[in-house]
Design an enzyme around this catalytic site. Structure first.
Site, PDB file in Angstrom:
ATOM      1  CE  LYS A  42       2.385   0.573  12.761  1.00  0.00           C
ATOM      2  NZ  LYS A  42       1.017   0.463  12.239  1.00  0.00           N
ATOM      3  CG  ASN A  85       4.000   1.441   9.363  1.00  0.00           C
ATOM      4  OD1 ASN A  85       3.357   0.969   8.420  1.00  0.00           O
ATOM      5  ND2 ASN A  85       3.689   2.582   9.933  1.00  0.00           N
ATOM      6  CG  ASN A 114       2.948   4.671   1.699  1.00  0.00           C
ATOM      7  OD1 ASN A 114       3.763   4.270   0.883  1.00  0.00           O
ATOM      8  ND2 ASN A 114       2.188   3.871   2.422  1.00  0.00           N
ATOM      9  CB  THR A 115       4.125  10.840   4.697  1.00  0.00           C
ATOM     10  OG1 THR A 115       2.753  10.461   4.761  1.00  0.00           O
ATOM     11  CG2 THR A 115       4.248  12.344   4.867  1.00  0.00           C
ATOM     12  CG  PHE A 145      -0.562   9.466   6.706  1.00  0.00           C
ATOM     13  CD1 PHE A 145      -0.454   8.113   6.958  1.00  0.00           C
ATOM     14  CD2 PHE A 145       0.374  10.320   7.291  1.00  0.00           C
ATOM     15  CE1 PHE A 145       0.568   7.603   7.752  1.00  0.00           C
ATOM     16  CE2 PHE A 145       1.396   9.825   8.090  1.00  0.00           C
ATOM     17  CZ  PHE A 145       1.495   8.469   8.310  1.00  0.00           C
ATOM     18  CB  SER A 178       3.614   5.841   7.004  1.00  0.00           C
ATOM     19  OG  SER A 178       3.242   5.834   5.631  1.00  0.00           O
ATOM     20  CG  ASN A 204      -0.466   0.750   2.381  1.00  0.00           C
ATOM     21  OD1 ASN A 204      -0.604   1.981   2.448  1.00  0.00           O
ATOM     22  ND2 ASN A 204       0.167   0.053   3.316  1.00  0.00           N
TER      23      ASN A 204
HETATM   24  C1  LIG Z   1      -3.810  -0.627   3.479  1.00  0.00           C
HETATM   25  C2  LIG Z   1      -2.960  -0.350   4.660  1.00  0.00           C
HETATM   26  C3  LIG Z   1      -2.985   0.910   5.242  1.00  0.00           C
HETATM   27  C4  LIG Z   1      -2.191   1.173   6.352  1.00  0.00           C
HETATM   28  N1  LIG Z   1      -2.249   2.414   6.923  1.00  0.00           N
HETATM   29  C5  LIG Z   1      -1.549   2.651   8.048  1.00  0.00           C
HETATM   30  C6  LIG Z   1      -1.669   3.894   8.712  1.00  0.00           C
HETATM   31  O1  LIG Z   1      -2.419   4.785   8.299  1.00  0.00           O
HETATM   32  N2  LIG Z   1      -0.939   4.082   9.852  1.00  0.00           N
HETATM   33  C7  LIG Z   1      -0.109   3.119  10.367  1.00  0.00           C
HETATM   34  O2  LIG Z   1       0.508   3.339  11.416  1.00  0.00           O
HETATM   35  N3  LIG Z   1       0.003   1.919   9.761  1.00  0.00           N
HETATM   36  C8  LIG Z   1      -0.689   1.668   8.629  1.00  0.00           C
HETATM   37  N4  LIG Z   1      -0.582   0.446   8.030  1.00  0.00           N
HETATM   38  C9  LIG Z   1       0.327  -0.569   8.616  1.00  0.00           C
HETATM   39  C10 LIG Z   1      -0.403  -1.545   9.531  1.00  0.00           C
HETATM   40  O3  LIG Z   1      -0.970  -0.908  10.652  1.00  0.00           O
HETATM   41  C11 LIG Z   1       0.556  -2.646  10.016  1.00  0.00           C
HETATM   42  O4  LIG Z   1       1.589  -2.051  10.775  1.00  0.00           O
HETATM   43  C12 LIG Z   1       1.186  -3.416   8.862  1.00  0.00           C
HETATM   44  O5  LIG Z   1       0.250  -3.609   7.828  1.00  0.00           O
HETATM   45  C13 LIG Z   1       1.698  -4.781   9.317  1.00  0.00           C
HETATM   46  O6  LIG Z   1       0.632  -5.574   9.817  1.00  0.00           O
HETATM   47  P1  LIG Z   1      -0.091  -6.709   8.922  1.00  0.00           P
HETATM   48  O7  LIG Z   1       0.993  -7.549   8.318  1.00  0.00           O
HETATM   49  O8  LIG Z   1      -0.975  -7.447   9.882  1.00  0.00           O
HETATM   50  O9  LIG Z   1      -0.867  -5.985   7.889  1.00  0.00           O
HETATM   51  C14 LIG Z   1      -1.350   0.158   6.882  1.00  0.00           C
HETATM   52  C15 LIG Z   1      -1.332  -1.096   6.310  1.00  0.00           C
HETATM   53  C16 LIG Z   1      -2.120  -1.368   5.208  1.00  0.00           C
HETATM   54  C17 LIG Z   1      -2.071  -2.746   4.589  1.00  0.00           C
END
Ligand SMILES: Cc1cc2nc3c(=O)[nH]c(=O)nc-3n(C[C@H](O)[C@H](O)[C@H](O)COP(=O)(O)O)c2cc1C
Length: 352
Positions: free
Chosen positions: A215, A244, A184-185, A121, A182, A117
């Site tokens: 985090k 993350n 992505n920023t 934000f 993240s 992804n």
């Molecule tokens: C579509 C998507 C959007 C995410 N957006 C955020 C976010 O806005 N803030 C954040 O701290 N982590 C974000 N994450 C990261 C997740 O909170 C998590 O740390 C990461 O996906 C690893 O966990 P998982 O393997 O269970 O997905 C995002 C992950 C995904 C897949």
């Protein structure tokens, strides 16, 4: 029970972001009409004395939470309780609303059970989310508020975005999460430095009594991650969330060249970084593990490594909502099989 294997091919025919909107539409329904969902919640929300623990002055009925990014605008808090999550982390929320990156910005790697992804934000901004939270307050399960800076905010002003958000959301959740991890920023991960973290925590701690967690990304060296998190805790951080998404695109066969990877391919990388930090910080702060968790065995591995709580996001997409119930049920068995009567005895068992 939900026959997710029947629904999944239909959902997976849709663009991932469209599928997310469909899920959100359904998961918002308990806000307007709770009764039909109570039946589902009864079977899916697992709690038991074995799973209960108190953290941050609040009772967590089970340790499996929703990771940030799925419920960015706090529209699905009740829906997440219905699915069985013991707590929900909303956000990332920024001070002003923002669109996020151009679409498409979310991709599935189906064989690898992973998501890539580059959302950036996208969120409705703090004023809207604060209003929604006030409407839902008090919540049945604990709520984490994950906060981040706006894309337009320069790095030298970033601290103001975080302190503004802490003032805005103060008292509306059970813990804050400072998200500087993240991918992505642009420039956000550069804030993972000791100067920014120490200044931020010094200011932030004076603004709220809510616990503030940090985090982190999985792409730092273990040495750097340990140094940064140890310093954050010394400056007042109440916990660490690891991790993350990763920008190690070698983990999938056909990567896109944007965004971060989550899900199964992140599992080992995330665990190893979590474990390295836990070796240093277990017992000194609260640790939450997230990244590739898709079974009770994996959740229990994180708990024994030192995690008081775990979080899931990608697993929900690939395995469906019954997974949360199944993980909690099996966790009860695993904890009892090890001779413990409560999860708190299992937390950090591998560190003792
Ligand atoms: C579509 C998507 C959007 C995410 N957006 C955020 C976010 O806005 N803030 C954040 O701290 N982590 C974000 N994450 C990261 C997740 O909170 C998590 O740390 C990461 O996906 C690893 O966990 P998982 O393997 O269970 O997905 C995002 C992950 C995904 C897949």
């Amino acid at each position: 029970m939900i026959n997710y294997e029947a629904i999944k091919p239909l959902l997976f025919k849709l663009q991932p972001e469209t599928a997310h909107h469909v899920a959100e539409t359904v998961l918002r329904l308990p806000n307007i009409c709770e009764a039909p969902f109570n039946f589902f919640k009864k079977s899916h929300f697992i709690t038991d004395d074995v799973l209960k623990q108190e953290l941050f002055g609040r009772e967590f009925l089970n340790p499996v939470g929703l990771g940030a990014g799925f419920d960015k605008n706090a529209t699905m808090i009740r829906g997440m309780e219905v699915l069985g999550f013991g707590y929900t982390e909303i956000g990332t929320v920024t001070p002003i609303p923002q669109e996020g990156n151009p679409k498409p910005r979310m991709f599935r790697h189906i064989e690898e059970e992973s998501i890539q992804n580059a959302m950036g934000f996208n969120n409705e901004g703090s004023a809207n989310v604060v209003a929604r939270l006030k409407n839902r307050f008090p919540y049945t399960t604990p709520i984490g508020v994950n906060i981040g800076k706006n894309k337009v905010t320069s790095e030298d002003k970033a601290i103001n975005d975080y302190t503004y958000l802490i003032k805005e959301f103060d008292g509306l959740g059970d813990y804050f999460v400072i998200n500087i991890s993240s991918p992505n920023t642009p420039g956000l991960r550069d804030l993972q430095n000791e100067e920014f973290i120490s200044n931020l925590f010094k200011e932030a701690k004076a603004l709220t009594k809510m616990p503030i967690l940090l985090k982190i990304a999985p792409d730092m060296t273990h040495e750097d991650a340990i140094a940064l998190t140890t310093m954050a805790v010394a400056c007042g951080a109440d916990g660490i969330i690891a991790t993350n998404t990763t920008i190690d695109y070698s983990l999938v066969k056909n990567p896109k060249d944007i965004g971060g990877l989550s899900g199964a391919v992140l599992k080992e990388k995330s665990f190893l970084l979590f474990e390295a930090i836990a070796k240093e910080l277990y017992g000194k702060t609260i640790l939450i593990s997230v990244g590739g968790i898709d079974s009770a065995e994996e959740a229990y591995r994180r708990i024994k490594a030192g995690a008081s709580l775990v979080q899931i996001l990608s697993g929900l997409i690939f395995h469906g909502p019954d997974m949360i119930m199944n993980i909690n049920k099996k966790l009860i068995e695993l904890i009892k099989a090890d001779g413990y009567s409560n999860i708190t005895e299992a937390i950090g068992a591998d560190r003792k």
